[in-house]
Design an enzyme around this catalytic site. Structure first.
Site, PDB file in Angstrom:
ATOM      1  N   GLY A  86     -65.513 -45.314  17.817  1.00  0.00           N
ATOM      2  CA  GLY A  86     -64.850 -44.421  18.762  1.00  0.00           C
ATOM      3  C   GLY A  86     -64.563 -43.086  18.107  1.00  0.00           C
ATOM      4  N   GLN A 131     -60.507 -35.120  16.979  1.00  0.00           N
ATOM      5  CA  GLN A 131     -61.095 -35.444  15.672  1.00  0.00           C
ATOM      6  C   GLN A 131     -62.243 -34.508  15.304  1.00  0.00           C
ATOM      7  OE1 GLN A 131     -61.423 -39.883  16.632  1.00  0.00           O
ATOM      8  NE2 GLN A 131     -61.090 -39.882  14.431  1.00  0.00           N
ATOM      9  N   CYS A 141     -60.174 -45.721  10.948  1.00  0.00           N
ATOM     10  CA  CYS A 141     -60.313 -44.489  11.714  1.00  0.00           C
ATOM     11  C   CYS A 141     -61.168 -43.509  10.918  1.00  0.00           C
ATOM     12  CB  CYS A 141     -58.933 -43.890  11.975  1.00  0.00           C
ATOM     13  SG  CYS A 141     -58.974 -42.336  12.892  1.00  0.00           S
ATOM     14  N   LEU A 142     -62.093 -42.846  11.585  1.00  0.00           N
ATOM     15  CA  LEU A 142     -62.979 -41.898  10.899  1.00  0.00           C
ATOM     16  C   LEU A 142     -62.202 -40.719  10.315  1.00  0.00           C
ATOM     17  CD1 LEU A 142     -66.019 -41.847  13.351  1.00  0.00           C
ATOM     18  CD2 LEU A 142     -65.829 -43.058  11.166  1.00  0.00           C
ATOM     19  N   HIS A 195     -56.745 -47.054  20.729  1.00  0.00           N
ATOM     20  CA  HIS A 195     -56.771 -46.243  19.503  1.00  0.00           C
ATOM     21  C   HIS A 195     -57.163 -44.799  19.839  1.00  0.00           C
ATOM     22  CE1 HIS A 195     -57.875 -45.675  15.081  1.00  0.00           C
ATOM     23  NE2 HIS A 195     -58.462 -44.639  15.664  1.00  0.00           N
ATOM     24  N   GLU A 196     -58.202 -44.635  20.650  1.00  0.00           N
ATOM     25  CA  GLU A 196     -58.671 -43.278  20.976  1.00  0.00           C
ATOM     26  C   GLU A 196     -57.661 -42.536  21.859  1.00  0.00           C
ATOM     27  OE1 GLU A 196     -60.955 -42.211  19.159  1.00  0.00           O
ATOM     28  OE2 GLU A 196     -61.516 -44.207  18.467  1.00  0.00           O
ATOM     29  N   HIS A 219     -55.061 -40.952  19.872  1.00  0.00           N
ATOM     30  CA  HIS A 219     -55.474 -39.661  19.303  1.00  0.00           C
ATOM     31  C   HIS A 219     -55.130 -38.510  20.260  1.00  0.00           C
ATOM     32  CE1 HIS A 219     -57.547 -40.455  15.532  1.00  0.00           C
ATOM     33  NE2 HIS A 219     -58.242 -41.432  16.066  1.00  0.00           N
TER      34      HIS A 219
HETATM   35 NI    NI Z   1     -59.293 -42.851  15.025  1.00  0.00          NI
END
Ligand code: NI
Length: 155
Positions: A46, A51, A88-89, A130-131, A134
């Site tokens: 995701g 991000q 998480c990226l 999760h997204e 963000h």
């Molecule tokens: Ni993330």
């Protein structure tokens, strides 16, 4: 398509409450394409617009069953709780357990501005939550338990 730079924890854009997308146009669709490609290249499941430095309410998700693009997503139903490991990226190499709702329904607009609904459980439900966090300027490390580096985990 293009690979975008993924912002890392500490970048102020990740702390912003994102603005709703007001106008869905070609530029937004290109951004969604770039986000999907960036997510795939980074081996993520995701990616949220903040991000990649854009504090707007758009996310892409591929939890293994195909690509989802959610514009202005809102959770309309949630039930149950389940705790599982997340990463998480924007926080590379870190992992931790996060409690999430087990099942969610989300409403959103697709890339053509059409209203859509999605019901999810398992990894997809976790990714959606999760997204969406963000988009509120929240990172999983703010709520994760037993936060650790990958190396420690693999022993
Ligand atoms: Ni993330």
């Amino acid at each position: 398509m293009a690979i975008l730079e993924i912002k890392k924890a500490g970048d102020p854009v990740l702390k912003k409450v994102c603005e709703p997308v007001g106008h869905i146009d070609k530029a937004l669709r290109k951004m969604l394409d770039d986000m999907a490609e960036t997510m795939k290249k980074a081996d993520g499941v995701g990616l949220a617009a903040p991000q990649v430095g854009k504090p707007i309410r758009a996310v892409v998700i591929d939890a293994g069953e195909g690509l989802h693009e959610l514009i202005n997503p809102e959770i309309t139903f949630k039930e149950g709780t389940v705790k599982d490991t997340e990463g998480c990226l924007s926080v590379p190499e870190y992992y931790g357990e996060v409690q999430r709702f087990a099942r969610v329904k989300v409403k959103f607009l697709n890339r053509w501005g059409k209203k859509q609904h999605l019901t999810a459980e398992g990894l997809l439900a976790r990714c959606i939550q999760h997204e969406l966090d963000h988009l509120e300027g929240k990172l999983f490390i703010d709520v994760a338990e037993n936060l650790r580096l990958r190396e420690e985990n693999s022993k």
